[in-house]
Design a protein around this motif. Structure first.
Motif, PDB file in Angstrom:
ATOM      1  N   ILE A 156      23.759 -91.646  74.007  1.00 59.89           N
ATOM      2  CA  ILE A 156      24.091 -92.633  75.078  1.00 59.89           C
ATOM      3  C   ILE A 156      25.751 -92.802  75.127  1.00 59.89           C
ATOM      4  N   ALA A 157      26.372 -92.747  74.151  1.00 60.72           N
ATOM      5  CA  ALA A 157      27.742 -92.876  74.000  1.00 60.72           C
ATOM      6  C   ALA A 157      28.390 -91.808  74.959  1.00 60.72           C
ATOM      7  N   GLY A 158      27.987 -90.642  74.752  1.00 61.93           N
ATOM      8  CA  GLY A 158      28.394 -89.392  75.500  1.00 61.93           C
ATOM      9  C   GLY A 158      28.323 -89.851  77.017  1.00 61.93           C
ATOM     10  N   LEU A 159      27.105 -90.146  77.416  1.00 63.37           N
ATOM     11  CA  LEU A 159      26.766 -90.400  78.779  1.00 63.37           C
ATOM     12  C   LEU A 159      27.706 -91.533  79.264  1.00 63.37           C
ATOM     13  N   GLN A 160      28.128 -92.263  78.394  1.00 61.20           N
ATOM     14  CA  GLN A 160      28.812 -93.683  78.788  1.00 61.20           C
ATOM     15  C   GLN A 160      30.244 -93.005  78.930  1.00 61.20           C
ATOM     16  N   ARG A 161      30.685 -92.136  78.234  1.00 55.60           N
ATOM     17  CA  ARG A 161      31.938 -91.453  78.367  1.00 55.60           C
ATOM     18  C   ARG A 161      32.226 -90.867  79.558  1.00 55.60           C
ATOM     19  N   LYS A 162      30.864 -90.004  79.879  1.00 59.71           N
ATOM     20  CA  LYS A 162      30.945 -89.161  81.000  1.00 59.71           C
ATOM     21  C   LYS A 162      30.875 -89.932  82.408  1.00 59.71           C
ATOM     22  N   ILE A 163      30.264 -91.177  82.408  1.00 61.54           N
ATOM     23  CA  ILE A 163      30.389 -91.848  83.493  1.00 61.54           C
ATOM     24  C   ILE A 163      31.391 -92.209  83.635  1.00 61.54           C
ATOM     25  N   ASP A 164      32.490 -92.775  82.675  1.00 57.01           N
ATOM     26  CA  ASP A 164      33.565 -93.390  82.756  1.00 57.01           C
ATOM     27  C   ASP A 164      34.804 -92.511  83.419  1.00 57.01           C
ATOM     28  N   GLU A 165      34.410 -91.161  82.885  1.00 55.56           N
ATOM     29  CA  GLU A 165      35.494 -90.011  83.270  1.00 55.56           C
ATOM     30  C   GLU A 165      35.299 -89.840  84.839  1.00 55.56           C
ATOM     31  N   VAL A 166      34.326 -90.071  85.679  1.00 55.59           N
ATOM     32  CA  VAL A 166      33.957 -89.814  87.037  1.00 55.59           C
ATOM     33  C   VAL A 166      34.571 -90.823  87.936  1.00 55.59           C
ATOM     34  N   PRO A 167      35.551 -90.813  88.437  1.00 48.91           N
ATOM     35  CA  PRO A 167      36.431 -91.817  89.342  1.00 48.91           C
ATOM     36  C   PRO A 167      35.359 -92.315  90.374  1.00 48.91           C
ATOM     37  N   SER A 168      35.541 -93.551  90.888  1.00 49.18           N
ATOM     38  CA  SER A 168      34.703 -94.265  91.703  1.00 49.18           C
ATOM     39  C   SER A 168      35.243 -93.906  93.150  1.00 49.18           C
ATOM     40  N   ARG A 169      34.626 -94.246  94.152  1.00 47.00           N
ATOM     41  CA  ARG A 169      35.050 -94.255  95.534  1.00 47.00           C
ATOM     42  C   ARG A 169      36.459 -94.732  95.783  1.00 47.00           C
ATOM     43  N   ALA A 170      36.512 -95.782  95.312  1.00 46.81           N
ATOM     44  CA  ALA A 170      37.773 -96.698  95.395  1.00 46.81           C
ATOM     45  C   ALA A 170      39.021 -95.856  94.847  1.00 46.81           C
ATOM     46  N   GLU A 171      38.573 -95.231  93.618  1.00 45.32           N
ATOM     47  CA  GLU A 171      39.732 -94.524  92.965  1.00 45.32           C
ATOM     48  C   GLU A 171      40.230 -93.367  93.629  1.00 45.32           C
ATOM     49  N   LEU A 172      38.883 -92.689  93.864  1.00 42.56           N
ATOM     50  CA  LEU A 172      39.215 -91.328  94.605  1.00 42.56           C
ATOM     51  C   LEU A 172      40.172 -91.527  95.999  1.00 42.56           C
ATOM     52  N   SER A 173      39.663 -92.633  96.771  1.00 41.60           N
ATOM     53  CA  SER A 173      40.489 -92.797  97.889  1.00 41.60           C
ATOM     54  C   SER A 173      41.855 -93.379  97.757  1.00 41.60           C
ATOM     55  N   GLN A 174      42.017 -94.179  96.544  1.00 40.11           N
ATOM     56  CA  GLN A 174      43.292 -94.474  96.177  1.00 40.11           C
ATOM     57  C   GLN A 174      44.274 -93.006  95.833  1.00 40.11           C
ATOM     58  N   TYR A 175      43.587 -92.150  95.043  1.00 44.31           N
ATOM     59  CA  TYR A 175      44.135 -90.946  94.573  1.00 44.31           C
ATOM     60  C   TYR A 175      44.670 -90.192  95.993  1.00 44.31           C
ATOM     61  N   GLN A 176      43.866 -90.217  96.976  1.00 45.15           N
ATOM     62  CA  GLN A 176      44.040 -89.585  98.023  1.00 45.15           C
ATOM     63  C   GLN A 176      45.195 -89.966  98.830  1.00 45.15           C
ATOM     64  N   ARG A 177      45.247 -91.349  99.072  1.00 42.61           N
ATOM     65  CA  ARG A 177      46.527 -91.908  99.738  1.00 42.61           C
ATOM     66  C   ARG A 177      47.591 -91.664  98.914  1.00 42.61           C
ATOM     67  N   ARG A 178      47.575 -91.725  97.583  1.00 42.83           N
ATOM     68  CA  ARG A 178      48.968 -91.435  96.919  1.00 42.83           C
ATOM     69  C   ARG A 178      49.247 -90.241  96.941  1.00 42.83           C
ATOM     70  N   PHE A 179      48.428 -89.226  97.215  1.00 47.94           N
ATOM     71  CA  PHE A 179      48.668 -87.634  97.136  1.00 47.94           C
ATOM     72  C   PHE A 179      49.230 -87.464  98.656  1.00 47.94           C
ATOM     73  N   VAL A 180      48.716 -88.222  99.437  1.00 48.34           N
ATOM     74  CA  VAL A 180      49.255 -87.908 101.143  1.00 48.34           C
ATOM     75  C   VAL A 180      50.579 -88.656 101.238  1.00 48.34           C
ATOM     76  N   GLU A 181      50.753 -89.709 100.382  1.00 50.95           N
ATOM     77  CA  GLU A 181      52.415 -90.380 100.393  1.00 50.95           C
ATOM     78  C   GLU A 181      53.090 -89.457  99.656  1.00 50.95           C
ATOM     79  N   LEU A 182      52.921 -88.814  98.799  1.00 54.74           N
ATOM     80  CA  LEU A 182      53.581 -87.808  98.131  1.00 54.74           C
ATOM     81  C   LEU A 182      53.975 -86.566  98.749  1.00 54.74           C
ATOM     82  N   TYR A 183      53.243 -86.097  99.748  1.00 54.63           N
ATOM     83  CA  TYR A 183      53.246 -84.963 100.538  1.00 54.63           C
ATOM     84  C   TYR A 183      53.380 -85.139 101.815  1.00 54.63           C
TER      85      TYR A 183
END
Length: 183
Positions: A156-183
């Protein structure tokens, strides 16, 4: 002269009653202060518990809002594992209670037999050995259940860590915006 002495005695008696009443009043006031303090402390504890409860409710709402189709399968498997974990804990507690009851019953039957015969003969010794072996076997079962529970908790602890490692949609869109801003 007799009336004056009687008056002095009555005055002394009344003064004594006044002192006793004042002492009782002071004692009651002290108890009142203590109870008031305990009441205030319990009110503060109640407020803390209510705040914690509302914080947990908010967190649960946030977690429910974060649930998407992508992580739905992971969350459902996690929920089933948590349910299994709770079930195993319940089984362990029931097993412990059963073992305690059985051990108490067996000890009382041994004591009764010892009282009846005065000493253990060979049959009673064999029975005591059998009880001892059964106790050891039950103890080993309990240890196996604990190991299984620990293994499930690690999963269970391992699965919880895996879930925490996967970024949510909001985080992915934020990463994409930051990446676009950088380049």
């Amino acid at each position: 002269v007799g009336g004056a002495q009687q008056h002095k005695r009555m005055t002394a008696s009344l003064n004594k009653q006044i002192k006793e009443t004042k002492a009782k009043l002071a004692e009651v006031e002290e108890k009142h202060r203590e109870m008031q303090k305990a009441y205030q402390e319990s009110q503060e504890q109640l407020k803390e518990v209510q705040q914690q409860s509302s914080a947990i409710d908010e967190e649960m709402e946030q977690l429910t809002a974060m649930e998407t189709e992508e992580n739905q399968s992971i969350l459902s498997s996690l929920r089933s594992l948590v349910g299994l974990n709770e079930n195993l804990k319940k089984q362990e507690e029931e097993f412990k209670a059963h073992c305690k009851d059985e051990m108490g019953r067996l000890k009382s039957s041994i004591e009764e037999l010892e009282k009846e015969t005065g000493q253990l003969d060979t049959e009673d010794k064999e029975r005591a050995d059998l009880i001892g072996r059964q106790y050891e076997a039950d103890k080993q079962k309990l240890n196996k259940i604990r190991l299984l529970l620990a293994r499930k908790n690690r999963e269970i602890a391992g699965l919880q860590r895996k879930i925490d490692e996967v970024p949510s949609r909001a985080e992915l869109s934020q990463y994409q915006r930051r990446f676009v801003e950088l380049y």
